[in-house]
Motif scaffolding. Structure first.
Motif, PDB file in Angstrom:
ATOM      1  N   LEU A 102      44.602  -7.972  15.703  1.00 50.56           N
ATOM      2  CA  LEU A 102      43.258  -7.559  15.322  1.00 50.56           C
ATOM      3  C   LEU A 102      42.645  -8.537  14.321  1.00 50.56           C
ATOM      4  CD1 LEU A 102      41.066  -5.359  15.581  1.00 50.56           C
ATOM      5  CD2 LEU A 102      42.110  -4.281  13.578  1.00 50.56           C
ATOM      6  N   VAL A 103      43.434  -8.973  13.348  1.00 52.33           N
ATOM      7  CA  VAL A 103      42.942  -9.934  12.353  1.00 52.33           C
ATOM      8  C   VAL A 103      42.614 -11.258  13.025  1.00 52.33           C
ATOM      9  CG1 VAL A 103      43.642 -11.309  10.343  1.00 52.33           C
ATOM     10  CG2 VAL A 103      44.060  -8.845  10.377  1.00 52.33           C
ATOM     11  N   VAL A 106      39.349 -10.789  15.001  1.00 55.11           N
ATOM     12  CA  VAL A 106      38.167 -10.731  14.124  1.00 55.11           C
ATOM     13  C   VAL A 106      37.852 -12.112  13.563  1.00 55.11           C
ATOM     14  CG1 VAL A 106      37.310  -9.792  11.924  1.00 55.11           C
ATOM     15  CG2 VAL A 106      38.413  -8.292  13.586  1.00 55.11           C
ATOM     16  N   ILE A 109      36.312 -14.154  16.378  1.00 55.16           N
ATOM     17  CA  ILE A 109      34.912 -13.810  16.634  1.00 55.16           C
ATOM     18  C   ILE A 109      34.023 -14.340  15.502  1.00 55.16           C
ATOM     19  CG2 ILE A 109      33.289 -11.856  16.705  1.00 55.16           C
ATOM     20  CD1 ILE A 109      35.276 -10.365  18.378  1.00 55.16           C
ATOM     21  N   GLY A 110      34.527 -14.203  14.260  1.00 52.91           N
ATOM     22  CA  GLY A 110      33.761 -14.728  13.136  1.00 52.91           C
ATOM     23  C   GLY A 110      33.578 -16.223  13.217  1.00 52.91           C
TER      24      GLY A 110
END
Length: 122
Positions: A102-103, A106, A109-110
């Protein structure tokens, strides 16, 4: 008839019973009756409980990480709790890997958002 005719019977009218000699008792033996304490399984149980808690309350990264470490230590130090330690390792490991993915997602995507926003603003 003579009494010597049957050896070992002696005088039948005055038969004396034969008793075995009394057993000689030594020092009394002391028998301690008690229970054997259960082998330690605290770390293994804690790992499994934290893994189960992570299923319900999986909103933190710290709980599965602590459970994973406790599972490793429990596996090495508590052979009686091996099944619970393995269960804790599996559950906590899945959540640690899930949080890591998940990290990474994210952050990916960032990073993609930052890369596209820098080129589109001309």
């Amino acid at each position: 008839m003579s009494d010597d005719q049957y050896p070992g019977q002696g005088n039948q009218g005055h038969h004396q019973p034969q008793y075995a000699p009394a057993p000689q008792y030594g020092q009394p033996t002391h028998v301690t009756v008690g229970y054997q304490p259960a082998p330690p399984r605290g770390l293994s149980i804690a790992s499994m409980v934290l893994g189960l808690v992570s299923i319900v309350l999986g909103f933190t990264f710290l709980v599965p990480l602590v459970g994973f470490v406790l599972g490793i230590v429990g596996l090495r130090k508590e052979p009686a709790g091996r099944g619970m330690a393995v269960t804790g390792l599996i559950l906590n490991g899945l959540f640690v890997v899930g949080w890591a993915l998940l990290v990474i997602f994210v952050i990916g995507i960032g990073a993609a958002g930052i890369a596209t926003s820098g080129t589109s603003g001309a």
